[in-house]
Write a protein that holds these residues in place. Structure first.
Motif, PDB file in Angstrom:
ATOM      1  N   GLY A 151      16.978 -23.948  46.535  1.00 29.81           N
ATOM      2  CA  GLY A 151      16.614 -25.102  47.347  1.00 29.81           C
ATOM      3  C   GLY A 151      15.709 -24.760  48.504  1.00 29.81           C
ATOM      4  O   GLY A 151      15.425 -25.605  49.339  1.00 29.81           O
ATOM      5  N   ALA A 152      15.243 -23.538  48.546  1.00 33.23           N
ATOM      6  CA  ALA A 152      14.508 -23.094  49.713  1.00 33.23           C
ATOM      7  C   ALA A 152      13.254 -23.920  49.969  1.00 33.23           C
ATOM      8  O   ALA A 152      12.846 -24.077  51.106  1.00 33.23           O
ATOM      9  N   ARG A 153      12.702 -24.436  48.910  1.00 34.85           N
ATOM     10  CA  ARG A 153      11.418 -25.113  49.124  1.00 34.85           C
ATOM     11  C   ARG A 153      11.565 -26.617  49.136  1.00 34.85           C
ATOM     12  O   ARG A 153      10.580 -27.335  49.277  1.00 34.85           O
ATOM     13  N   ARG A 154      12.775 -27.104  48.899  1.00 38.86           N
ATOM     14  CA  ARG A 154      12.949 -28.556  48.818  1.00 38.86           C
ATOM     15  C   ARG A 154      13.505 -29.096  50.130  1.00 38.86           C
ATOM     16  O   ARG A 154      14.488 -28.569  50.645  1.00 38.86           O
ATOM     17  N   GLY A 155      12.860 -30.176  50.581  1.00 38.66           N
ATOM     18  CA  GLY A 155      13.367 -30.897  51.750  1.00 38.66           C
ATOM     19  C   GLY A 155      13.129 -30.158  53.045  1.00 38.66           C
ATOM     20  O   GLY A 155      12.663 -29.007  53.077  1.00 38.66           O
ATOM     21  N   TYR A 164      23.468 -27.420  51.832  1.00 43.53           N
ATOM     22  CA  TYR A 164      24.283 -26.213  51.637  1.00 43.53           C
ATOM     23  C   TYR A 164      25.708 -26.431  52.159  1.00 43.53           C
ATOM     24  O   TYR A 164      26.693 -26.062  51.519  1.00 43.53           O
ATOM     25  N   LEU A 165      25.733 -27.055  53.298  1.00 46.05           N
ATOM     26  CA  LEU A 165      27.049 -27.283  53.903  1.00 46.05           C
ATOM     27  C   LEU A 165      27.918 -28.122  52.987  1.00 46.05           C
ATOM     28  O   LEU A 165      29.089 -27.806  52.746  1.00 46.05           O
TER      29      LEU A 165
ATOM     30  N   PHE B   2      12.232 -11.872  41.073  1.00 51.67           N
ATOM     31  CA  PHE B   2      12.257 -13.237  41.588  1.00 51.67           C
ATOM     32  C   PHE B   2      11.223 -13.421  42.666  1.00 51.67           C
ATOM     33  O   PHE B   2      10.915 -12.498  43.421  1.00 51.67           O
ATOM     34  N   ALA B   3      10.746 -14.638  42.733  1.00 54.71           N
ATOM     35  CA  ALA B   3       9.766 -14.949  43.773  1.00 54.71           C
ATOM     36  C   ALA B   3      10.421 -14.827  45.131  1.00 54.71           C
ATOM     37  O   ALA B   3      11.546 -15.289  45.324  1.00 54.71           O
ATOM     38  N   ARG B   4       9.731 -14.223  46.015  1.00 54.48           N
ATOM     39  CA  ARG B   4      10.253 -14.107  47.384  1.00 54.48           C
ATOM     40  C   ARG B   4       9.909 -15.377  48.098  1.00 54.48           C
ATOM     41  O   ARG B   4       8.836 -15.933  47.983  1.00 54.48           O
ATOM     42  N   ASN B   5      10.807 -15.866  48.854  1.00 53.10           N
ATOM     43  CA  ASN B   5      10.543 -17.091  49.592  1.00 53.10           C
ATOM     44  C   ASN B   5      10.160 -16.721  51.014  1.00 53.10           C
ATOM     45  O   ASN B   5      10.774 -15.865  51.633  1.00 53.10           O
ATOM     46  N   ASP B   6       9.211 -17.464  51.530  1.00 45.33           N
ATOM     47  CA  ASP B   6       8.685 -17.133  52.858  1.00 45.33           C
ATOM     48  C   ASP B   6       9.743 -17.241  53.940  1.00 45.33           C
ATOM     49  O   ASP B   6       9.782 -16.460  54.874  1.00 45.33           O
ATOM     50  N   HIS B   7      10.565 -18.271  53.790  1.00 49.51           N
ATOM     51  CA  HIS B   7      11.531 -18.487  54.874  1.00 49.51           C
ATOM     52  C   HIS B   7      12.699 -17.509  54.799  1.00 49.51           C
ATOM     53  O   HIS B   7      13.528 -17.454  55.688  1.00 49.51           O
TER      54      HIS B   7
END
Lengths: 400, 619
Positions: A151-155, A164-165, B2-7
């Protein structure tokens, strides 16, 4: 220079250049040995203590707990070895299935569960009762870490945090309703840990922390005052009695007082077989939640400090693995496991020492109980897997 | 890969987060280590002591009280073991409804109302908080069996073996023996009970009280190792001081004489009697009627409480022989006679004309029934009980204090020195007392001490308040020539093996001179009164084989029928035993009190005769 080159990730693997040794066949080659030794030492000590301290517990069967814990330990070690050899990254792909299984298993307890002391936590299987919420700790970390990566890129950042919570608190809520306050707290802590290693902003944690404080205040102070008790009486008493043990000498405070007396009476060298507090039933649940009191009384400061050192070693190695992981998923999983182990250890030992409330959290690898031992070994297996994969990937080599 | 995520935290950002968690871990482990050090190393001694204390429980083993025997070794009181229902209130269910159910059920089983159960618990807690409360003594075996079978339903209930006083002969010598009971909170503060604890039993009355320190044993103490439920663990007996049983007390009482006196008195009605050795003060028999069975005092029912404590007329707990307060009638005349003779008011041979009546200050004083005895000297005056003779003596001594001085010397109106706690208030009327009485505004009429008052006293009437014990002392002094013995019931103390550990030595309280001639003259008169011709008690004692000296008394009590008295010295002329009996509303002395004395004397001398003929010869 050459050496450096072979250690880069992009180096080409040398086909058939490997002489695969026995250690590698068994997956032992790249295990984290201090972690393994700490885990083995703890479980060995657990079996030993149970054998010494519970001889008179089951009439006619002096080795009841010893034998069973030894079997659980064997099963757990096998499970750990298997885990070590699996690439933990597969769990990321299975996150939805794992999460569904987790929620389903902790819910099914309500339907088929075996009620012990008014709470339904486990399934009664032919040889032992299985408590899905124990394994759930690991499953939650595995699934949630996947969701966090996913979900890192969503929202927006806030949306992610809330998502997550919610994902973490749903199973925690189910476990709380069993009711099993201690384990649900572990779920909450594991959730927060995964989020933390997943990069959730410090400000969000500040808000969550504030909300937690407010929640605790409502549950313990405001709601009872308003006539809506959210906790069962014994739960509230357990949570608050450690603050004033002498007021609760007969009830929840009694256990903690007795546990403190047991540990204190062990002094430096321990009382060995002359231990009375833990041998004569003054300390309740001595084979599970209060096993640390047994260690403290029988083996004194030497024994208790030794055990604590093993936990510190365990925690250090687990935390170290977060930094070695070949991918972010491994970092999150290792972080979740490390913090969960730290939390359980601190709360349980703190409870034995009278500085934490009684929450019914077992001491990992020490308390008697198949579910807990198995789940903890599997979690350590996952840590080992992360370690192994890190080494393998650094060598640019995949598992055979 | 796996793709590394920037954040995602990487590199230094991840390191920071890991370092923070690591730091938290270090702090948490430091807290645990510090706490462990604090508990085990710094406070270890304290906790070790607490743990040692935790695992032991002190169990008190109650020592049986010593037996009480009569002078011949016959058992008057011993113990029987009994089962007592005890309740450890700390182990009652926490839920009030469950607690209520348990207590109600217990109450039903032990025949107590729920309220009584609760009251018993409250009282027990008040005395000794935390100690088990004894709900009921003397429960039956079936109840015990029931409770043991259903132990789950009765948490905190235990059955304890206790000793209960046992009285083989019921009410015999009840007033002398007294009773035992749990020590009261107030009594715990008294020095003689300083080693006792709440719940211990002590003598509360009679010989049980007076000789408590001999009879009371010393409780044993066993420390046993227990688990958290308070259950003894195998082989866990640590230290043990065995209980020391109390010593046995041998009384001066002769059980047979006592029984005879009690039976005789019971036929006649309310009253008391005493029979005592005039030289040593050993009391052979001491009784009162109505009496009671001391067993009733252990666990009295409401009806028994009403009967024992509430009925003022019957007042069975009162020992009328030592706590009564009555005028004595004519048996007082020996005191008047002694006072007059010793003070030279009269001589034994001096003859006085008895016309059946005298008048003093316009007030008539008559003989009983108005009989005129004609010329009488001392001996005859005593034999026929001429009141006029003694009225005149009282009149002669009214302005002096001679009569009172002698009465006081002989023990009237003052503590008799009995070794039992039961001694009542008595009164010897005198000019000083009368003036004080009037001054305090207690007298019915405000008038000075008069000749009439002294005349009344001279014949044992009026304001005089005394009891058989004091009269026995006066007669004893007459019989032995001027020695007031210490009346007592305690003879000796024997240990469990029957060895005499202590013999009580009661010396005479005081001695004074009585002219042997006067003594002989008075005894002659008494002998005639008891056993010769017109003697007032000749009808009773005429056929008695042993010569005695005795005097009847008929006391007038306001609002009551006359009280019957008889005092006897036997054998005549060298008496060794004084016997006094009184019967409330018993009429003339010869009517009821004299037969009681006869019963006692028969018991004494029949026994002596039997012993003599069988080659024995105690007494």
């Amino acid at each position: 220079m050459n050496t450096y080159a072979t250690r880069t990730r992009n180096a080409r693997p040398e086909p058939f250049a490997v002489r695969v040794g026995i250690a590698e066949r068994l997956g032992l080659a790249h295990m984290d040995w201090p972690l393994t030794i700490a885990a083995f030492a703890l479980i060995a000590f657990s079996v030993f203590v149970l054998g010494e301290a519970t001889q008179n517990d089951i009439p006619g069967d002096p080795h009841y707990y010893l034998e069973r814990q030894a079997i659980y330990a064997g099963l757990g070690i096998v499970g750990m070895m298997l885990m070590t050899r699996i690439d933990y990254s597969r769990f990321r792909e299975l996150r939805v299935g794992i999460y569904t299984f987790l929620c389903a298993s902790v819910s099914l307890v309500f339907v088929f569960g075996f009620a012990a002391r008014g709470s339904r936590r486990s399934f009664e299987l032919p040889f032992f009762s299985f408590q899905p919420s124990e394994l759930g700790k690991l499953l939650l970390v595995l699934a949630l870490a996947g969701f966090v990566i996913d979900g890192a890129r969503r929202g927006s950042a806030v949306q992610r945090t809330v998502r997550y919570l919610c994902l973490g608190l749903a199973p925690a809520g189910l476990v709380f309703l069993q009711p099993d306050l201690g384990t649900s707290l572990v779920y909450v802590v594991a959730t927060l840990a995964v989020m933390y290693f997943g990069g959730v902003a410090w400000t969000h944690f500040a808000v969550i922390g504030g909300a937690l404080v407010a929640f605790v205040a409502i549950v313990l102070v405001v709601a009872p005052a308003a006539g809506v008790p959210l906790l069962k009486g014994y739960q509230e008493e357990r949570l608050t009695s450690f603050l004033s043990p002498h007021e609760h000498e007969g009830g929840a405070g009694y256990q903690q007082n007795q546990s403190k007396v047991a540990i204190g009476s062990g002094q430096f060298a321990g009382r060995g077989d002359r231990a009375t507090q833990t041998r004569l039933d003054f300390v309740p649940e001595r084979h599970t939640d209060f096993i640390f009191a047994v260690i403290g009384e029988r083996y004194g400061f030497m024994g208790a400090a030794f055990v604590l050192s093993l936990y510190a070693l365990l925690f250090w190695r687990a935390l170290r693995i977060t930094t070695l992981s070949k991918n972010a998923y491994g970092t999150l999983v290792a972080g979740g496991i490390a913090v969960a182990l730290l939390f359980q250890t601190f709360v349980n030992v703190g409870m034995n020492l009278g500085i934490m409330p009684i929450t019914g959290i077992p001491l990992p690898l020490m308390s008697y109980g198949g579910s807990s031992v198995l789940a903890t070994f599997l979690a350590i297996g996952v840590l080992q897997s992360i370690n192994v994969q890190a080494h393998l990937s650094q060598r640019g080599r995949f598992a055979w | 890969m796996f793709a590394r995520n920037d954040h995602m935290p990487q590199g230094s950002r991840l390191s920071l987060r890991v370092a923070v968690v690591g730091g938290v871990g270090v702090v948490l482990f430091a807290i645990l280590f510090f706490r462990l050090w604090n508990l085990q190393i710094l406070s270890g001694d304290k906790y070790l002591a607490e743990a040692k204390n935790n695992r032991t429980r002190e169990v008190k083993e109650i020592a049986p009280r010593g037996d009480i025997l009569d002078r011949n070794g016959e058992v008057l009181v011993d113990n029987r073991t009994s089962l007592a229902l005890q309740l450890n209130t700390a182990k009652l269910p926490e839920d009030p409804a469950e607690e209520r159910t348990e207590l109600a059920q217990l109450g039903q089983l032990s025949h107590m109302s729920l309220r009584k159960v609760r009251r018993t618990i409250a009282e027990g807690e008040e005395v000794a908080a935390g100690a088990p409360v004894t709900l009921r003594r003397d429960v039956g075996f079936d109840l015990v069996a029931y409770i043991e079978e259903n132990q789950d339903e009765f948490p905190g209930v235990a059955v304890q073996r206790v000793f209960v006083r046992h009285y083989p002969d019921g009410s015999r010598a009840a007033h002398v023996l007294g009773s035992v009971g749990e020590i009261e909170e107030e009594e715990l503060k008294e020095p003689q009970y300083k080693s006792l604890e709440p719940g211990d039993e002590i003598g509360q009355a009679g010989a049980e009280y007076a000789y408590d320190k001999f009879l009371r044993g010393q409780s044993g103490l066993t420390r046993i190792q227990v688990n958290a439920l308070g259950q003894p663990t195998p082989g866990g007996q640590l230290v043990s001081t065995p209980p020391t049983p109390g010593d046995s007390l041998k009384l001066t009482i002769d059980g047979d004489v006592q029984a005879a006196g009690e039976a005789g008195l019971a036929e006649k009605g309310r009253g008391g009697f005493i029979s005592m050795n005039i030289d040593t003060g050993e009391i052979l028999a001491l009784g009162s009627y109505p009496t009671f069975d001391p067993t009733q005092l252990i666990e009295p029912t409401q009806a028994e409480v009403d009967e024992l404590y509430r009925d003022e007329e019957l007042a069975p707990l009162v020992n009328r022989a030592t706590e009564g307060a009555y005028p004595t009638g004519s048996i007082f005349k020996i005191i008047t006679a002694l006072a007059a003779l010793e003070n030279g008011v009269i001589t034994p041979e001096q003859v006085v004309q008895d016309n059946g009546k005298i008048e003093v200050g316009g007030e008539p004083f008559e003989n009983a029934g108005g009989v005129a005895h004609g010329p009488v000297e001392l001996r005859r005056a005593l034999q026929v009980s001429s009141d006029v003779y003694f009225y005149l003596l009282g009149l002669d001594m009214w302005e002096t204090n001679d009569l009172q001085e002698w009465a006081h010397k002989l023990g009237i109106g003052r503590p008799a020195g009995l070794d039992l706690p039961e001694e009542g208030e008595t009164l010897l009327p005198s000019k000083a007392w009368h003036e004080q009485f009037v001054k305090e505004g207690l007298a019915l009429e405000d008038r000075p001490w008069s000749a009439g008052d002294n005349i009344q006293l001279a014949t044992g009437q009026g304001d005089l308040q005394t009891n058989p014990l004091q009269m026995a002392l006066a007669y004893a002094a007459l019989g032995n020539g001027g020695k007031i013995p210490t009346p007592h019931v305690g003879l000796e103390v024997e240990d469990a093996a029957g060895r005499v550990v202590k013999e009580f030595d009661f010396n005479a309280q005081r001695e004074f001179h009585i002219d042997p001639g006067y003594r002989t003259a008075i005894l002659e008169g008494l002998h005639a009164a008891a056993q010769e011709g017109e003697g007032t008690a000749a009808g009773v004692f005429g056929g008695f084989p042993i010569d005695i000296a005795g005097k009847t008394g008929t006391a007038e009590r306001q609002g009551h029928i006359d009280q019957s008295w008889f005092a006897a010295l036997s054998p005549y002329p060298n008496p060794r035993i004084v016997t006094v009996a009184t019967v409330e509303e018993g009429g003339f002395g010869a009517e009821s009190a004299a037969p009681v004395v006869l019963d006692i004397l028969e018991a004494i001398y029949n026994k002596q005769a039997a012993e003599v003929s069988s080659g024995g010869g105690a007494e």
